[in-house]
Design a protein around this motif. Structure first.
Motif, mmCIF file in Angstrom:
data_model
loop_
_atom_site.group_PDB
_atom_site.id
_atom_site.type_symbol
_atom_site.label_atom_id
_atom_site.label_comp_id
_atom_site.label_asym_id
_atom_site.label_seq_id
_atom_site.Cartn_x
_atom_site.Cartn_y
_atom_site.Cartn_z
ATOM 1 N N UNK A 20 7.856 36.815 -13.704
ATOM 2 C CA UNK A 20 9.034 37.634 -13.416
ATOM 3 C C UNK A 20 9.808 37.977 -14.686
ATOM 4 N N UNK A 21 9.836 37.039 -15.636
ATOM 5 C CA UNK A 21 10.494 37.339 -16.907
ATOM 6 C C UNK A 21 9.765 38.468 -17.644
ATOM 7 N N UNK A 22 8.431 38.409 -17.626
ATOM 8 C CA UNK A 22 7.663 39.489 -18.240
ATOM 9 C C UNK A 22 7.846 40.810 -17.515
ATOM 10 N N UNK A 23 7.981 40.750 -16.170
ATOM 11 C CA UNK A 23 8.219 41.978 -15.402
ATOM 12 C C UNK A 23 9.556 42.600 -15.778
ATOM 13 N N UNK A 48 12.200 47.184 -18.591
ATOM 14 C CA UNK A 48 13.168 47.736 -19.550
ATOM 15 C C UNK A 48 12.457 48.468 -20.679
ATOM 16 N N UNK A 49 11.368 47.902 -21.194
ATOM 17 C CA UNK A 49 10.643 48.550 -22.292
ATOM 18 C C UNK A 49 10.042 49.873 -21.824
ATOM 19 N N UNK A 50 9.466 49.885 -20.622
ATOM 20 C CA UNK A 50 8.915 51.142 -20.098
ATOM 21 C C UNK A 50 9.998 52.190 -19.940
ATOM 22 N N UNK A 51 11.153 51.769 -19.416
ATOM 23 C CA UNK A 51 12.261 52.716 -19.290
ATOM 24 C C UNK A 51 12.742 53.232 -20.625
ATOM 25 N N UNK A 52 12.742 52.360 -21.651
ATOM 26 C CA UNK A 52 13.170 52.793 -22.977
ATOM 27 C C UNK A 52 12.200 53.808 -23.569
ATOM 28 N N UNK A 81 18.678 42.908 -22.004
ATOM 29 C CA UNK A 81 17.645 42.230 -21.226
ATOM 30 C C UNK A 81 17.342 40.837 -21.759
ATOM 31 N N UNK A 82 17.538 40.592 -23.043
ATOM 32 C CA UNK A 82 17.274 39.261 -23.585
ATOM 33 C C UNK A 82 18.159 38.207 -22.945
ATOM 34 N N UNK A 83 19.450 38.505 -22.839
ATOM 35 C CA UNK A 83 20.357 37.566 -22.187
ATOM 36 C C UNK A 83 20.080 37.414 -20.712
ATOM 37 N N UNK A 84 19.667 38.501 -20.060
ATOM 38 C CA UNK A 84 19.339 38.438 -18.637
ATOM 39 C C UNK A 84 18.164 37.495 -18.407
ATOM 40 N N UNK A 85 17.139 37.616 -19.227
ATOM 41 C CA UNK A 85 15.959 36.761 -19.062
ATOM 42 C C UNK A 85 16.303 35.300 -19.351
#
Length: 225
Positions: A66-69, A74-78, A42-46
């Motif tokens: 949107x970057x925070x979303x 991802x964090x919630x899914x993790x 997700x870091x590279x995606x953002x």
């Protein structure tokens, strides 16, 4: 004195229970791996999204939102992956040990997991088949589409495979534990009873023989007149 201990015979574990537990443990580990992959990507995606968002003319607050979303999703899914992994592995071990409470809890978790898997699959299909149209503002549409395009090409495919595998795995586990072959393994065994020592019949009392009759006689001990 000899100490006699009573050991409970081992119950044979049905193949259905072993297979269900193996699937649960595998799903738990796979969920952790998927969470790690998401956090690492997700870091590279953002970063790619922020670079592409500059050309849309959107405000910095919209870009940050949107970057925070993306990060929050991802964090919630993790976090959910870790929770479900702990549950699945723990319940899998409980099922291997034949605990009835673990089987009931597995059915509940399987129902929740099946629902989450279907929702995740629906989200993946929507993301891959539809464009982002969340606002009539062209800048917002371009911004949200830039976020979608920033994800790597394998992201949607991996998410779809995980969602389908999750739904099928939970369904298969619930069915395996519900099969008749699994029922006897989760029944509480009857408590072993101590062997009853053999009873001996009471001894029959015997009548003693009659005492000899003593009669008077003229015999006197010697030395007496």
């Amino acid at each position: 004195m000899t100490d006699v201990s009573i050991t409970e015979p081992a119950r044979p574990r049905p193949a259905t229970v072993t297979t269900a537990a193996a699937i649960m443990i595998f799903m738990g580990v796979a969920g952790l791996v998927n969470a790690v992959v998401g956090l690492a990507t997700i870091g590279g995606v953002v970063d790619d999204f922020r670079d592409a968002a500059q050309a849309t003319g959107a405000s910095q607050s919209d870009i940050d939102g949107l970057a925070g979303l993306a990060w929050g999703t991802v964090i919630t899914g993790a976090v959910l992956s870790v929770v479900f992994a702990v549950l699945l592995i723990g319940l899998g071990v409980g099922n291997l040990q034949g605990r009835g409470g673990a089987r009931i809890a597995t059915w509940i978790v399987s129902g929740l997991g099946l629902f989450c898997g279907c929702c995740g699959l629906l989200a993946v299909v929507s993301q891959s088949a539809l464009s982002w149209n969340v606002s009539t503002d062209d800048q917002i549409q371009d911004l949200t589409q830039a976020l979608t395009d920033s994800y790597p090409g394998w992201w949607i495919g991996l998410s779809g495979v995980v969602s389908v595998g999750q739904a099928l795995g939970y369904l298969l586990v619930a069915l395996l534990l519900a099969l008749p072959a699994s029922h006897p393994y989760f029944r509480r065994p009857a408590e072993p009873q101590a062997p009853v020592p053999p009873t001996t019949p009471p001894a029959i009392p015997t009548i003693p023989p009659p005492l000899p009759e003593v009669r008077n006689s003229d015999w006197q001990p010697p030395g007496r007149p």
